[in-house]
Design a protein around this motif. Structure first.
Motif, mmCIF file in Angstrom:
data_model
loop_
_atom_site.group_PDB
_atom_site.id
_atom_site.type_symbol
_atom_site.label_atom_id
_atom_site.label_comp_id
_atom_site.label_asym_id
_atom_site.label_seq_id
_atom_site.Cartn_x
_atom_site.Cartn_y
_atom_site.Cartn_z
ATOM 1 N N UNK A 125 0.820 -1.220 0.000
ATOM 2 C CA UNK A 125 0.000 0.000 0.000
ATOM 3 C C UNK A 125 0.847 1.260 0.000
ATOM 4 N N UNK A 126 2.088 1.179 0.497
ATOM 5 C CA UNK A 126 2.970 2.342 0.489
ATOM 6 C C UNK A 126 3.355 2.721 -0.933
ATOM 7 N N UNK A 127 3.590 1.725 -1.779
ATOM 8 C CA UNK A 127 3.897 2.004 -3.180
ATOM 9 C C UNK A 127 2.682 2.584 -3.895
ATOM 10 N N UNK A 128 1.502 2.061 -3.562
ATOM 11 C CA UNK A 128 0.284 2.621 -4.149
ATOM 12 C C UNK A 128 0.104 4.091 -3.760
ATOM 13 N N UNK A 129 0.392 4.415 -2.503
ATOM 14 C CA UNK A 129 0.299 5.809 -2.065
ATOM 15 C C UNK A 129 1.276 6.688 -2.832
ATOM 16 N N UNK A 130 2.502 6.207 -3.009
ATOM 17 C CA UNK A 130 3.508 6.966 -3.752
ATOM 18 C C UNK A 130 3.086 7.170 -5.197
ATOM 19 N N UNK A 131 2.581 6.107 -5.817
ATOM 20 C CA UNK A 131 2.152 6.195 -7.210
ATOM 21 C C UNK A 131 0.997 7.170 -7.371
#
Length: 430
Positions: A125-131
Motif C-alpha cells: 500500500x505504500x507504493x500505491x500511495x507513492x504512485x
C-alpha cells in the motif's frame, strides 16, 4: 396399451428433465456458489474476514456487525480500485474478485462460519500511495511487478476516491480500474513489438542504416517523425524512437508478421489476473500495406493496448523472454515463453541504451533502468497519452513497470517521473 406406452415415455422424459435440471444446478453451483454465499452480511456471522496488503496493513474488514476499510484515508484512496467496495461498484476489485477466498468458501461446506479468514495481497500500500501522489490527480495508471516471482506489488488507477466519503460528483471513470479494464493508443511503446518482430525476421537488421529527414514516403503517403535523426543504426533509431525507421520496418515485415507478433505478445488478448479478466487490445492488419501499416508499427492507427498487457511484455523481456504471469495472490500462476532469450536480451540491451544515451541515467539515480517512452497521439485536439515502460536490471530488485498518464504530453516528461518515484521507493523498501 397405447396409454401405458405414452405414460412410460412421459415418465422417462420427466426423469430426463429432472436429471438435466440437476446437472445445470450443479454446474451453476460450482461456477457461482461463492457469489450466492452471504458472507458479507455482518449480521449473520461472528467470523471476521480481513483483506490486507503484503505487510499486513488492513485494506478492508468485515464481520462482527461491521464493515470497514483502511484507517488511513490516503491508503483508502490509493487502493480503491484495487480493493473495490462492499457495493461491488468496482467489478475488478478484490472484494468482488476474491469473494470466494475471503469467505473461506468451499463446495462441500459452503461458507466457513467456524474461523476468521485473512487474505493477503501482494500489493504494498505504500507504493500505491507513492504512485497515486505522483500521478497528482491526473488520469492514469501505474503497475509494478516482480518479474522473477510474478508478485504484483503496485497497482494504481487515477482518479480515485475515498469509499468512506463518496463525493456528490464522482470522478470520471472512478469505478474503472484503468490498469486492467481500459485500452489506450500505445504510441512508441508498441515499437517493442515491432522491434521483436524485426530482430527475429530481418537478417540484416544489425547492419542496416536508417536515414531520417523528418518524414518518409511509405505506402503512398507521408509518415512524419518527431525530429530529424539523420543516419542511424537500429539501436540509435530505437533510442530516437524514429518513426521513419520503424515505419519502414513495419512495411518490410508486412501486416501478417507484425500482426502475429502483436498476438503472440498478448496485445490482442484478454488475460486472467487471479480470475479477474483484463481488457483485450487491438491490432488491425492492413494487408493492403498502405501507410496505415507503417503507422501501426509505430503504435498509432488503430492500435490499442491495455496497461496490464504491456506489463506482461516488459516482464518477459526482463526475464529473458519468459513471463511469470503477474499475480495479486502469492507467486506467479504460470510461466509462458513470449520471446527467445536471444531476442529478449537484445531488446533489453537497447532499452538500457535508451536510458544511458537518450533519457539520462542521472534522472534515475541508483536505478539500473531499462526503459522505453511513448507519446501516443489521440487526436481531437487532445494532448498525447504519456507512457513509460521497462524494468530494473537488478537481481536484488527485479521490478518491471508500466506508467501511463492520459493526455499527459510526452512520456519522458510526464510518465517517467512517476515511474522514478515508485521505483526509488520500491528499492528503498526491499
Amino acid at each position: 396399451m397405447k396409454k401405458v406406452t405414452l405414460r412410460a415415455y412421459s415418465t422417462v422424459l420427466l426423469a430426463l428433465l429432472v436429471i438435466v435440471g440437476l446437472i445445470v444446478y450443479v454446474i451453476r453451483y460450482i461456477d457461482d456458489g461463492a457469489s450466492w454465499a452471504l458472507y458479507f452480511d455482518e449480521t449473520t456471522t461472528k467470523c471476521t474476514y480481513t483483506l490486507t496488503d503484503r505487510n499486513g496493513v488492513v485494506l478492508a474488514k468485515m464481520g462482527g456487525g461491521e464493515k470497514s476499510y483502511a484507517e488511513d484515508a490516503s491508503v483508502r484512496i490509493a487502493c480503491y480500485q484495487l480493493v473495490g467496495d462492499y457495493g461491488g461498484n468496482v467489478g475488478t476489485g478484490a472484494l468482488t474478485g476474491f469473494r470466494k477466498q475471503l469467505s473461506g468458501y468451499s463446495l462441500i461446506t459452503g461458507v466457513s462460519q467456524g474461523s476468521d479468514v485473512e487474505l493477503k495481497l501482494n500489493v504494498d500500500s505504500r507504493l500505491n500511495q507513492t504512485a497515486y501522489a505522483a500521478l497528482a490527480g491526473r488520469k492514469g495508471s501505474a503497475l509494478v511487478v516482480n518479474y522473477k516471482t510474478g508478485e504484483l506489488i503496485c497497482m494504481v488507477s487515477s482518479p480515485s476516491m475515498d469509499p468512506l466519503n463518496v463525493p456528490e460528483t464522482l470522478p470520471d471513470g472512478v469505478y474503472l480500474n484503468r490498469c486492467l479494464s481500459s485500452t489506450f493508443t500505445p504510441g512508441s511503446v508498441f515499437k517493442l513489438v515491432t522491434l521483436a518482430a524485426a530482430i527475429d525476421n530481418i537478417d540484416d537488421l544489425n547492419s542496416r542504416s536508417f536515414t531520417c529527414t523528418g518524414s518518409i514516403e511509405l505506402g503512398g503517403k507521408t509518415v512524419t517523425c518527431s525530429g530529424v535523426h539523420g543516419t542511424q543504426n537500429i539501436e540509435q533509431a530505437f533510442a530516437n524512437s524514429c518513426n521513419c525507421a520503424f515505419g519502414q520496418l513495419a512495411m518490410d515485415l508486412g501486416a501478417e508478421t507484425l500482426g502475429s507478433y502483436a498476438e503472440k505478445l498478448g496485445i490482442c488478448s484478454a488475460h486472467d489476473l487471479n480470475g479477474i479478466k483484463t481488457a483485450a487490445g487491438n491490432f488491425t492488419e492492413d494487408k493492403s500495406e498502405s501507410s496505415y501499416l507503417a503507422w501501426s508499427g509505430i503504435g498509432q492507427y488503430e492500435d490499442l493496448v491495455c496497461p496490464y498487457s504491456m506489463l506482461r511484455i516488459v516482464s518477459a523481456i526482463a526475464n529473458g523472454g519468459s513471463l511469470n504471469e503477474p499475480s495479486l495472490l502469492g507467486s506467479s500462476t504460470g510461466t509462458e515463453t513470449l520471446l527467445s532469450r536471444e531476442t529478449a536480451d537484445k531488446i533489453a540491451d537497447m532499452m538500457s541504451y535508451n536510458v544511458q544515451y537518450k533519457y539520462g541515467a542521472e534522472n534515475y539515480p541508483g536505478l539500473a533502468l531499462c526503459a522505453k517512452t511513448g507519446t501516443a497521439e489521440v487526436g481531437n485536439g487532445q494532448q498525447s497519452h504519456a507512457w513509460f515502460v521497462g524494468f530494473l536490471n537488478d537481481a536484488q530488485h527485479p521490478y518491471a513497470f508500466v506508467v501511463l498518464v492520459e493526455n499527459g504530453g510526452s512520456g519522458r516528461g510526464a510518465a517517467a517521473p512517476v515511474a522514478n518515484a515508485i521505483l526509488q521507493q520500491a528499492v528503498s523498501l526491499s
